[in-house]
Write a protein that holds these residues in place. Structure first.
Motif, PDB file in Angstrom:
ATOM      1  N   ALA A 118       0.831  -1.205   0.000  1.00  0.00           N
ATOM      2  CA  ALA A 118       0.000   0.000   0.000  1.00  0.00           C
ATOM      3  C   ALA A 118       0.863   1.251   0.000  1.00  0.00           C
ATOM      4  CB  ALA A 118      -0.931  -0.014   1.215  1.00  0.00           C
ATOM      5  N   LEU A 119       1.935   1.240   0.784  1.00  0.00           N
ATOM      6  CA  LEU A 119       2.874   2.362   0.779  1.00  0.00           C
ATOM      7  C   LEU A 119       3.539   2.530  -0.583  1.00  0.00           C
ATOM      8  CD1 LEU A 119       4.845   2.158   4.155  1.00  0.00           C
ATOM      9  CD2 LEU A 119       3.346   3.989   3.400  1.00  0.00           C
ATOM     10  N   LEU A 120       3.803   1.416  -1.250  1.00  0.00           N
ATOM     11  CA  LEU A 120       4.552   1.447  -2.495  1.00  0.00           C
ATOM     12  C   LEU A 120       3.717   1.970  -3.660  1.00  0.00           C
ATOM     13  CD1 LEU A 120       7.236   0.687  -3.902  1.00  0.00           C
ATOM     14  CD2 LEU A 120       6.276  -1.589  -4.279  1.00  0.00           C
ATOM     15  N   PHE A 121       2.439   1.561  -3.738  1.00  0.00           N
ATOM     16  CA  PHE A 121       1.663   1.821  -4.941  1.00  0.00           C
ATOM     17  C   PHE A 121       0.527   2.826  -4.769  1.00  0.00           C
ATOM     18  CE2 PHE A 121       3.323  -2.538  -5.634  1.00  0.00           C
ATOM     19  CZ  PHE A 121       4.073  -2.274  -6.770  1.00  0.00           C
ATOM     20  N   ALA A 122       0.137   3.161  -3.564  1.00  0.00           N
ATOM     21  CA  ALA A 122      -0.934   4.141  -3.396  1.00  0.00           C
ATOM     22  C   ALA A 122      -0.585   5.511  -3.971  1.00  0.00           C
ATOM     23  CB  ALA A 122      -1.315   4.254  -1.916  1.00  0.00           C
ATOM     24  N   PRO A 123       0.659   6.007  -3.854  1.00  0.00           N
ATOM     25  CA  PRO A 123       0.968   7.341  -4.407  1.00  0.00           C
ATOM     26  C   PRO A 123       1.158   7.383  -5.917  1.00  0.00           C
ATOM     27  CG  PRO A 123       2.438   6.763  -2.569  1.00  0.00           C
ATOM     28  CD  PRO A 123       1.768   5.517  -3.013  1.00  0.00           C
ATOM     29  N   VAL A 124       1.090   6.240  -6.609  1.00  0.00           N
ATOM     30  CA  VAL A 124       1.392   6.218  -8.043  1.00  0.00           C
ATOM     31  C   VAL A 124       0.492   7.153  -8.852  1.00  0.00           C
ATOM     32  CG1 VAL A 124       1.370   4.757 -10.113  1.00  0.00           C
ATOM     33  CG2 VAL A 124       2.470   3.944  -8.020  1.00  0.00           C
ATOM     34  N   PRO A 125      -0.851   7.164  -8.662  1.00  0.00           N
ATOM     35  CA  PRO A 125      -1.686   8.073  -9.472  1.00  0.00           C
ATOM     36  C   PRO A 125      -1.362   9.544  -9.271  1.00  0.00           C
ATOM     37  CG  PRO A 125      -3.032   6.389  -8.417  1.00  0.00           C
ATOM     38  CD  PRO A 125      -1.680   6.293  -7.805  1.00  0.00           C
ATOM     39  N   PHE A 126      -0.750   9.883  -8.141  1.00  0.00           N
ATOM     40  CA  PHE A 126      -0.353  11.267  -7.887  1.00  0.00           C
ATOM     41  C   PHE A 126       1.071  11.534  -8.368  1.00  0.00           C
ATOM     42  CE2 PHE A 126       1.998  13.957  -4.796  1.00  0.00           C
ATOM     43  CZ  PHE A 126       1.476  15.193  -5.172  1.00  0.00           C
ATOM     44  N   ALA A 127       1.975  10.580  -8.192  1.00  0.00           N
ATOM     45  CA  ALA A 127       3.391  10.808  -8.501  1.00  0.00           C
ATOM     46  C   ALA A 127       3.662  10.795  -9.998  1.00  0.00           C
ATOM     47  CB  ALA A 127       4.252   9.755  -7.803  1.00  0.00           C
ATOM     48  N   VAL A 128       2.938   9.982 -10.771  1.00  0.00           N
ATOM     49  CA  VAL A 128       3.188   9.909 -12.210  1.00  0.00           C
ATOM     50  C   VAL A 128       2.942  11.255 -12.897  1.00  0.00           C
ATOM     51  CG1 VAL A 128       2.411   8.874 -14.373  1.00  0.00           C
ATOM     52  CG2 VAL A 128       2.868   7.421 -12.407  1.00  0.00           C
ATOM     53  N   PRO A 129       1.759  11.886 -12.732  1.00  0.00           N
ATOM     54  CA  PRO A 129       1.584  13.198 -13.365  1.00  0.00           C
ATOM     55  C   PRO A 129       2.450  14.285 -12.738  1.00  0.00           C
ATOM     56  CG  PRO A 129      -0.327  12.666 -12.025  1.00  0.00           C
ATOM     57  CD  PRO A 129       0.515  11.431 -12.070  1.00  0.00           C
ATOM     58  N   LEU A 130       2.729  14.168 -11.438  1.00  0.00           N
ATOM     59  CA  LEU A 130       3.575  15.174 -10.803  1.00  0.00           C
ATOM     60  C   LEU A 130       4.964  15.197 -11.427  1.00  0.00           C
ATOM     61  CD1 LEU A 130       3.822  17.242  -8.456  1.00  0.00           C
ATOM     62  CD2 LEU A 130       4.750  15.370  -7.075  1.00  0.00           C
ATOM     63  N   ALA A 131       5.514  14.023 -11.758  1.00  0.00           N
ATOM     64  CA  ALA A 131       6.849  13.956 -12.363  1.00  0.00           C
ATOM     65  C   ALA A 131       6.895  14.628 -13.722  1.00  0.00           C
ATOM     66  CB  ALA A 131       7.289  12.494 -12.482  1.00  0.00           C
ATOM     67  N   MET A 132       5.739  14.715 -14.421  1.00  0.00           N
ATOM     68  CA  MET A 132       5.713  15.367 -15.734  1.00  0.00           C
ATOM     69  C   MET A 132       5.620  16.880 -15.625  1.00  0.00           C
ATOM     70  SD  MET A 132       2.930  12.953 -17.647  1.00  0.00           S
ATOM     71  CE  MET A 132       2.829  11.188 -17.341  1.00  0.00           C
ATOM     72  N   VAL A 133       5.119  17.382 -14.497  1.00  0.00           N
ATOM     73  CA  VAL A 133       4.797  18.799 -14.379  1.00  0.00           C
ATOM     74  C   VAL A 133       5.912  19.582 -13.694  1.00  0.00           C
ATOM     75  CG1 VAL A 133       3.170  20.460 -13.375  1.00  0.00           C
ATOM     76  CG2 VAL A 133       2.331  18.365 -14.438  1.00  0.00           C
ATOM     77  N   VAL A 134       6.447  19.058 -12.593  1.00  0.00           N
ATOM     78  CA  VAL A 134       7.412  19.812 -11.789  1.00  0.00           C
ATOM     79  C   VAL A 134       8.830  19.455 -12.202  1.00  0.00           C
ATOM     80  CG1 VAL A 134       5.800  19.914  -9.863  1.00  0.00           C
ATOM     81  CG2 VAL A 134       7.481  18.072  -9.961  1.00  0.00           C
ATOM     82  N   SER A 135       9.770  20.253 -11.732  1.00  0.00           N
ATOM     83  CA  SER A 135      11.181  19.983 -11.993  1.00  0.00           C
ATOM     84  C   SER A 135      11.678  18.836 -11.120  1.00  0.00           C
ATOM     85  CB  SER A 135      12.008  21.240 -11.726  1.00  0.00           C
ATOM     86  OG  SER A 135      11.926  21.612 -10.359  1.00  0.00           O
ATOM     87  N   SER A 178       7.433   5.714 -10.137  1.00  0.00           N
ATOM     88  CA  SER A 178       6.459   6.582 -10.811  1.00  0.00           C
ATOM     89  C   SER A 178       7.161   7.594 -11.706  1.00  0.00           C
ATOM     90  CB  SER A 178       5.601   7.307  -9.769  1.00  0.00           C
ATOM     91  OG  SER A 178       4.928   6.377  -8.952  1.00  0.00           O
ATOM     92  N   ALA A 179       8.255   8.197 -11.187  1.00  0.00           N
ATOM     93  CA  ALA A 179       8.979   9.183 -11.989  1.00  0.00           C
ATOM     94  C   ALA A 179       9.625   8.542 -13.214  1.00  0.00           C
ATOM     95  CB  ALA A 179      10.043   9.865 -11.135  1.00  0.00           C
ATOM     96  N   SER A 180      10.149   7.323 -13.051  1.00  0.00           N
ATOM     97  CA  SER A 180      10.800   6.645 -14.175  1.00  0.00           C
ATOM     98  C   SER A 180       9.807   6.226 -15.248  1.00  0.00           C
ATOM     99  CB  SER A 180      11.562   5.416 -13.666  1.00  0.00           C
ATOM    100  OG  SER A 180      10.654   4.441 -13.146  1.00  0.00           O
ATOM    101  N   VAL A 181       8.544   6.112 -14.887  1.00  0.00           N
ATOM    102  CA  VAL A 181       7.510   5.771 -15.873  1.00  0.00           C
ATOM    103  C   VAL A 181       6.904   7.029 -16.483  1.00  0.00           C
ATOM    104  CG1 VAL A 181       5.237   4.728 -16.172  1.00  0.00           C
ATOM    105  CG2 VAL A 181       6.975   3.556 -14.828  1.00  0.00           C
ATOM    106  N   GLY A 182       6.578   8.015 -15.647  1.00  0.00           N
ATOM    107  CA  GLY A 182       5.854   9.187 -16.118  1.00  0.00           C
ATOM    108  C   GLY A 182       6.673  10.119 -16.987  1.00  0.00           C
ATOM    109  N   ARG A 183       7.800  10.584 -16.485  1.00  0.00           N
ATOM    110  CA  ARG A 183       8.557  11.594 -17.223  1.00  0.00           C
ATOM    111  C   ARG A 183       9.161  11.057 -18.525  1.00  0.00           C
ATOM    112  NH1 ARG A 183       9.662  16.532 -15.124  1.00  0.00           N
ATOM    113  NH2 ARG A 183      11.168  17.814 -16.269  1.00  0.00           N
ATOM    114  N   PRO A 184       9.797   9.874 -18.536  1.00  0.00           N
ATOM    115  CA  PRO A 184      10.286   9.367 -19.835  1.00  0.00           C
ATOM    116  C   PRO A 184       9.179   9.134 -20.847  1.00  0.00           C
ATOM    117  CG  PRO A 184      11.374   8.224 -18.030  1.00  0.00           C
ATOM    118  CD  PRO A 184      10.262   9.025 -17.423  1.00  0.00           C
ATOM    119  N   SER A 185       7.994   8.706 -20.382  1.00  0.00           N
ATOM    120  CA  SER A 185       6.879   8.516 -21.321  1.00  0.00           C
ATOM    121  C   SER A 185       6.475   9.842 -21.944  1.00  0.00           C
ATOM    122  CB  SER A 185       5.690   7.887 -20.596  1.00  0.00           C
ATOM    123  OG  SER A 185       6.012   6.601 -20.102  1.00  0.00           O
ATOM    124  N   ALA A 186       6.382  10.892 -21.130  1.00  0.00           N
ATOM    125  CA  ALA A 186       6.040  12.212 -21.658  1.00  0.00           C
ATOM    126  C   ALA A 186       7.121  12.717 -22.606  1.00  0.00           C
ATOM    127  CB  ALA A 186       5.841  13.196 -20.503  1.00  0.00           C
TER     128      ALA A 186
END
Length: 408
Positions: A118-135, A178-186
């Protein structure tokens, strides 16, 4: 939504990448957060209520996460503003979800593995888009806060010792995942669309170059004739005013020049002044290679062909090259010129075949100025034009012209 077969290759990659990110956010919550709680919930009122609350919060987080991923991708590709509001909703829902999971842990004991996942995967829906938006710096700062919150979550559930010690690396691993999936995909999607825009620009430049060539030909043809016509018309006018009979000869010369200019304009429009098979094959290779399309040519050196055949097939090569650049997403293009034996329908026929692996199906049976115009041009020489899609998405354009008919 377009059908899968109607999409271009770039649209398919875009659809697949977006769909993967959307499904991943929902799937992580379903498999690693919701399912363990549903399996561990006892038949007691309070745990059932908390479990239902977890399901509602997970559904809301999945919905907000999908929307945030879509908006974050568009923001990364400079298509819309940053989705700060949606990201705030996702962050709030993550905290509420973790609090609800902690409440469930307090009333119905979860296994250590379920709590850690739960700790590992609950933040994924928030962390994936966040990695695309912020530095990267902002994401690292947010990750530090999330690590502290995750550790506090396990401490609130009564976790101690090794279970509590592994909490920070688990949360950090989930955020880095999440960051390794979101930002490289974008980044990949942005690069693909940028290449598509570059290819479209290349096609427009090729068309603009052809228009400039046409303009130069028309200027060369009409400039001299119109200048001479104007001069002779002025001379004839002066002779008429002086009553000289030579004015009639000058007007006859003006008429001849006008007819010659009219004939030259027809030749420019038909392309007979410039359309040559060997020249067009060389130009096609240059233009396609510069646009990133590998081009293979066979049978280009055939000087024995009549001039009319060279002109007609040169137009076919020119139009096929334009279609490859403007109406498809080809990676390679092959052009072959051959002559069939005289036994075929009693006469020799020149066959030009153009194949590529990315032309649009809309070209087949087109009635516009492209393929329809080529059919009319070849029909004047008793020739034919066939356009069809083959196996594995290969588009084939075949033009045939009888040598004897072209000669006569």
């Amino acid at each position: 939504m377009k059908g899968w077969r109607q999409r271009t290759k770039i649209e398919k990659v875009d659809f697949y990448s977006r769909g993967t990110l959307h499904v991943m956010s929902c799937l992580m919550l379903l498999v690693w957060v919701c399912v363990p709680i549903l399996l561990a919930v006892p038949a007691e009122p309070l745990p059932l209520v908390i479990a239902a609350l977890v399901m509602v919060l997970a559904a809301g987080l999945a919905y907000s996460g999908v929307s945030a991923v879509r908006q974050a991708l568009d923001y990364y590709m400079h298509r819309r503003p940053a989705p700060w509001t949606n990201l705030a909703w996702c962050g709030g829902l993550v905290m509420l979800l973790m609090a609800a999971v902690a409440g469930f842990e307090a009333t119905a004991r979860l296994s250590d593995q379920a709590a850690h996942t739960a700790l590992l995967f609950a933040p994924v829906p928030f962390a994936v888009p966040l990695a695309m938006v912020v530095s990267v710096r902002v994401f690292i700062a947010v990750s530090g806060v999330a690590v502290l919150m995750g550790t506090a979550f396990l401490a609130a559930t009564g976790e101690r010792g090794m279970g509590l010690a592994v909490a920070p690396p688990i949360v950090l691993m989930g955020l880095l995942f999440s960051a390794s999936v979101g930002r490289p995909s974008a980044w990949s999607l942005s690069l693909i669309w940028e290449l598509k825009r570059s290819k479209d620009t290349e096609a427009r430049l090729a068309v603009a170059e052809e228009r400039l060539r046409f303009g130069r030909d028309l200027h060369d043809v009409m400039g001299r004739n119109l200048a001479v016509i104007a001069l002779k018309s002025e001379l004839a006018l002066q002779m008429v005013r002086r009553g000289r009979p030579e004015a009639v000869d000058q007007m006859v010369e003006v008429q001849r020049l006008a007819q010659e200019a009219q004939r030259d304009v027809r030749e420019v429009v038909r392309g007979s002044r410039k359309a040559d098979l060997r020249v067009e094959l060389s130009g096609a290779v240059s233009v396609l290679e510069s646009a990133g399309v590998r081009c293979f040519v066979a049978g280009a050196d055939r000087p024995e062909l009549p001039t009319a055949v060279h002109a007609a097939l040169g137009w076919v090569v020119r139009e096929a090259t334009t279609n490859v650049l403007r109406h498809g997403d080809a990676k390679w293009c092959s052009i072959a010129v051959s002559v069939t034996p005289a036994a075929f329908r009693g006469q020799e026929r020149v066959v030009l075949t153009v194949e590529n692996n990315g032309a649009s199906e809309e070209l087949v049976g087109a009635d516009g100025c492209g393929l329809a115009g080529l059919r009319e041009r070849l029909a004047a020489l008793d020739g034919t034009l066939e356009a069809r899609h083959g196996e594995r998405g290969i588009f084939r354009l075949t033009a045939t012209v009888p040598v004897e008919a072209a000669t006569t």
